[in-house]
Write an enzyme that holds these catalytic residues in place. Structure first.
Site: not given
Ligand code: TTP
Ligand code: MG
Length: 396
Positions: A107-108, A12
């Protein structure tokens, strides 16, 4: 050949959208960056850089609130096309290590690297290589969990964010000890409702769930859920990557983080599954005869339904038409936990094959052989010229 232990990675990206912005705009680095709605509008935050998170800013928070918490943060609308481009880059990196990749969001992804260990080293080594590739090719950091199954890998990837690598033990007793201190909300699929019910029984950690009386659990959350969650509490998860399970079918499914009732949301997720399966079908050069639908309701009861295409098909339009029709017929108002789409009856041609088929040499056998030979050839090239030789060629 020694048999490698089943090994899964969950990867992720860290603060994904914000990290891309910081990469593309060096002047944003080290600063609080908030991607999403402008603070003077009614929208929400997509994500925030780790610098911004120190102020309590997080995804889904109203942008206005974010502004109140940190007025000097850099607010950007974001650039979805760019994030998708980086997403494709990282998915390509994953696919250079194993064909068993299940993307979960932009992103994962889950990776089954069980077989890849022969070529690329242990799960930990593969995780390190992938992190290095991501850094080299995108300039970004990712967090990775390495574990004997997908569910544990997902829990682990979150434990040392950002830029973390977390290894889950492979021994059953150690797995249970690893999970014990975590809050029950970390268990995949435990939504707000289940959490409330468990908390009312005084079960707030996975450890307490491990030792909870099964009868008590069953009466609180139902038999099926009790069975599933007590298994997960012990770290047992037998799911496989929702990819190609064998040469005769291609399928993909998604488990929602929370039970979903909104039809639009279910249909949107399902359409994505259809498109993914279609992509793989064409990539593999098949036509499919039959469409499959799987729905798991919030109480864990599951239905599977199937229907035939008018003629074996591989195009998006037919797949969507037939797939959606099947979904609409079977969706009710019950909350949905998991949705799946698949195709089977794969053939190399969409013409009727009457009389052409030699029963002793069915097309799937040939296909299987051909693919087997191809994979072996690929393995040989990698063994001879280095692990990355094939990836470089396909990246051109
Ligand atoms: P995530 O992997 O949940 O968050 P992240 O990558 O920003 O942070 P982390 O380091 O905790 O993993 O989500 C991936 C992307 O998806 C995030 O950068 C933006 C988008 N996203 C939204 O647009 N709205 C949301 O509510 C969430 C959770 C994510
Ligand atoms: Mg992320």
């Amino acid at each position: 050949m020694e048999s490698a232990p089943p090994t899964f990675l969950h990867i992720d990206m860290d603060a994904f959208f914000a990290a891309v912005e910081q990469h593309d705009h060096p002047e944003y680095r080290g600063k609080p960056v908030v991607v999403g709605s402008p603070p003077d509008r009614r929208g929400v935050v997509s994500t925030a850089s780790y610098e911004a998170r120190k102020y309590g800013i997080h995804s889904a928070m109203p942008a206005r609130t974010a502004y109140q918490k940190c007025p000097h943060a850099i607010f950007v609308r974001g650039n979805m096309a760019r994030y998708k481009e980086v997403s494709r880059q990282i998915m390509r990196i994953f696919e250079s290590y194993t064909p068993l990749v299940q993307p979960l969001s932009i992103d994962e992804a889950f990776l089954d690297v069980t077989g890849a260990q022969r070529l690329f080293g242990t799960g930990r080594e593969i995780a390190e290589k992938i992190r290095a590739d991501i850094r080299a090719q995108t300039g970004l950091t990712a967090s990775v969990g390495v574990a004997p199954n997908m569910y544990l890998a997902k829990i682990a990837s979150d434990m040392n964010k950002p830029d973390g690598l977390t290894l889950v033990p492979f021994d059953q007793k150690e797995i249970e000890a690893f999970l014990a201190p975590l809050p029950i909300g970390r268990i995949w699929g435990v939504g707000k409702v289940t959490q409330k019910k468990l908390l009312s029984l005084g079960i707030n950690t996975i450890g307490k769930l491990q030792t909870a009386d099964i009868k008590l659990l069953e009466s609180a959350i139902g038999e099926r859920a009790a069975r599933v969650f007590s298994k997960l509490a012990r770290g047992i998860d037998e799911r496989e990557i929702g990819g190609e399970t064998d040469e005769k079918s291609i399928s993909n499914e998604i488990t929602f983080y929370e039970d979903i009732t909104d039809r639009g949301q279910i249909e949107a997720a399902y359409k994505k599954l259809i498109d993914k399966v279609g992509e793989r079908l064409r990539k593999a050069g098949y036509f499919a005869a039959t469409v499959h639908l799987k729905i798991r309701w919030s109480d864990f009861s599951t239905i599977t339904r199937q229907t035939k295409f008018p003629i074996p098909s591989d195009d998006d339009i037919t797949l969507r038409e037939t797939g959606m029709e099947l979904l609409k017929k079977n969706l009710s108002n019950r909350p949905v936990r998991l949705i799946g789409f698949g195709v089977s009856g794969l053939t190399r041609t969409n013409r009727a094959q009457t009389g052409q088929l030699n029963l002793f040499d069915p097309p799937d056998t040939k296909t299987h052989e051909k693919r087997g030979r191809l994979s072996h050839a690929a393995d040989d090239i990698k063994a001879k010229y280095g692990a990355k030789s094939i990836r470089r060629a396909s990246d051109l």
